[in-house]
Scaffold this active site. Sequence first.
Site, PDB file in Angstrom:
ATOM      1  N   GLY A 107      30.305  52.954  28.196  1.00  0.00           N
ATOM      2  CA  GLY A 107      31.583  53.222  28.841  1.00  0.00           C
ATOM      3  C   GLY A 107      32.507  52.022  28.936  1.00  0.00           C
ATOM      4  O   GLY A 107      32.327  51.015  28.244  1.00  0.00           O
TER       5      GLY A 107
ATOM      6  N   GLY B  11      32.653  65.998  24.984  1.00  0.00           N
ATOM      7  CA  GLY B  11      32.027  67.108  25.692  1.00  0.00           C
ATOM      8  C   GLY B  11      33.054  67.897  26.485  1.00  0.00           C
ATOM      9  O   GLY B  11      33.883  67.323  27.194  1.00  0.00           O
TER      10      GLY B  11
ATOM     11  N   GLY C  86      34.526  58.772  33.951  1.00  0.00           N
ATOM     12  CA  GLY C  86      35.159  57.492  34.230  1.00  0.00           C
ATOM     13  C   GLY C  86      36.658  57.509  34.429  1.00  0.00           C
ATOM     14  O   GLY C  86      37.241  58.493  34.895  1.00  0.00           O
TER      15      GLY C  86
ATOM     16  N   GLY D 277      50.710  43.495  38.908  1.00  0.00           N
ATOM     17  CA  GLY D 277      49.623  43.941  39.764  1.00  0.00           C
ATOM     18  C   GLY D 277      48.717  42.784  40.143  1.00  0.00           C
ATOM     19  O   GLY D 277      48.161  42.114  39.266  1.00  0.00           O
TER      20      GLY D 277
ATOM     21  N   GLY E 172      45.789  42.797  41.670  1.00  0.00           N
ATOM     22  CA  GLY E 172      44.435  43.245  41.986  1.00  0.00           C
ATOM     23  C   GLY E 172      43.391  42.493  41.182  1.00  0.00           C
ATOM     24  O   GLY E 172      43.670  41.482  40.522  1.00  0.00           O
TER      25      GLY E 172
ATOM     26  N   ILE F 239      41.534  43.109  38.347  1.00  0.00           N
ATOM     27  CA  ILE F 239      41.591  42.984  36.891  1.00  0.00           C
ATOM     28  C   ILE F 239      42.682  42.012  36.458  1.00  0.00           C
ATOM     29  O   ILE F 239      42.461  41.143  35.606  1.00  0.00           O
ATOM     30  CB  ILE F 239      41.801  44.367  36.243  1.00  0.00           C
ATOM     31  CG1 ILE F 239      40.614  45.276  36.540  1.00  0.00           C
ATOM     32  CG2 ILE F 239      41.999  44.247  34.736  1.00  0.00           C
ATOM     33  CD1 ILE F 239      40.817  46.733  36.144  1.00  0.00           C
TER      34      ILE F 239
ATOM     35  N   ASP G 100      34.065  56.821  38.733  1.00  0.00           N
ATOM     36  CA  ASP G 100      35.527  56.688  38.819  1.00  0.00           C
ATOM     37  C   ASP G 100      36.252  58.022  38.825  1.00  0.00           C
ATOM     38  O   ASP G 100      37.402  58.101  39.255  1.00  0.00           O
ATOM     39  CB  ASP G 100      36.053  55.855  37.635  1.00  0.00           C
ATOM     40  CG  ASP G 100      35.691  54.392  37.735  1.00  0.00           C
ATOM     41  OD1 ASP G 100      34.957  54.025  38.668  1.00  0.00           O
ATOM     42  OD2 ASP G 100      36.140  53.606  36.877  1.00  0.00           O
TER      43      ASP G 100
ATOM     44  N   HIS H  14      17.590  24.584  51.627  1.00  0.00           N
ATOM     45  CA  HIS H  14      18.568  23.490  51.594  1.00  0.00           C
ATOM     46  C   HIS H  14      18.294  22.605  50.385  1.00  0.00           C
ATOM     47  O   HIS H  14      17.145  22.262  50.121  1.00  0.00           O
ATOM     48  CB  HIS H  14      18.463  22.656  52.876  1.00  0.00           C
ATOM     49  CG  HIS H  14      19.325  21.429  52.864  1.00  0.00           C
ATOM     50  ND1 HIS H  14      20.685  21.473  53.059  1.00  0.00           N
ATOM     51  CD2 HIS H  14      19.010  20.122  52.649  1.00  0.00           C
ATOM     52  CE1 HIS H  14      21.181  20.253  52.997  1.00  0.00           C
ATOM     53  NE2 HIS H  14      20.181  19.413  52.741  1.00  0.00           N
TER      54      HIS H  14
END
Length: 468
Positions: free
Chosen positions: A40, A116, A146, A182, A184, A186, A314, A446
């Site tokens: 995907g 599909g 998606g 934008g 955001g 991406i 999505d 640490h």
Amino acid sequence: MSSFDVVVIGSGPGGYVAAIRAAQLGFNTAIIEKYSTLGGTCLNVGCIPSKALLDSSHHYHDAITHFKEHGIEISGEIKFSIEQMIARKASVVDQNVSGIKYLMDKNKITVFEGVGSFEDATHINVAKTDGSSETLEAKYTIIATGSKPSSLPFIKIDKEKIITSTEALNLKEVPKHLIVIGGGVIGLELGQVYLRLGAQVSVVEYLDRIIPGMDAGLSKELTKVLKKQGMKFYTSHKVKSVERNGDGVQVQAENAKGETITLDGDYSLVSVGRRPYTDGLNADKAGVKITERGQVEVNDHLQTSVSNIYAIGDVIKGAMLAHKAEEEGVFVAETIAGQKPHIDYNLIPGVVYTWPEVAAVGKTEEQLKEAGVEYKSGSFPFKALGRSRASGDTDGFVKILADKKTDEVLGIHMIGARTADLIAEAVIAMEFKASAEDIARSSHAHPTYAEAVKEAALAATENRPIHM
């Protein structure tokens, strides 16, 4: 006609994980993918290739800015090859895609290449690239088709100069001036890739801050750091037009005062979010309802309006995140098997893979204030951490929000080196309803970046961080 217990439409992180879990549970499983490669958006043109370019550009940026202070001297000019970076990215993608194919074979999942679409609630047509088609019978179907990049109605994406994230992953040159529409995840990630390689990068954001869905403190800190790196921001600006201008692009935007600014560049990356993708699915033939926002309508069990058809990732409501889709894929497979799985959507972490990285889980301060929840806050800066000073990565902080009365952790927000990995500790702690004191009293090795989480917990518990 081939018959299966479970047919998954779409092979992204949600789809292929759903198929694997279904096969593990003993279901005869098939997966349908319209492209020639599995995985995907995430594996092919999203998460994986963008991280490959982020890492390559980070190495180059370190070489020209930080190597000398570490005592590493390179004679001659340090150069980069955008062609090699893109080639390496493609190789990383190929390896991951091959890995998914191996997992399909290992779990005896039948893979169908083609589009599909539903014929009815139990039959799916697969339209293949050679023009032929095949019908599958499915007892249960999982829709995992998606999303695709969104745009604005007046913008014409030409895929040459006015581009989406898909094209930005395959540029043959470094832009002189990349205008990102934008602010955001991406847009900032890909913007930083090309910023490191020498591009001027301008980000135009409609809202008053970048990464607006995350805690305001993270937005403020990331803005400060990226400005220091050379990125320019135009927040509270509404884009009015994006036009080709010869070999370049021109963007006009209007600020809060109604004044128009004009930005001229050679590329414009349109990064205004993504939209659910159901094109060609013929959901109506199966009786599956699509909402006005284009999402497949589901109930709390991720079941559609048709009892034997589910949807994940999505294409349904919620954050568009690969790991959210994966959790939903497992959830649906186990639900079909009669188990009682659960997902706490409040505990799905969000990450921005810029450097410094940004990561968060749970409620933001803004959300707690809006809900009237009494809380306490504890923060710890990375600059006070020994490991951060040793590595030279001192930007950022960890902030823990806890209930004022019970001390239960309500949200953890961090920006800094490796916070994409550190956030897992926060998720586990909150899954087990940890208090800030629980984290504060847990030993952290640490020197590590993770000590900042312990120190922030100490600050939230009794305002007593050790190293600040």
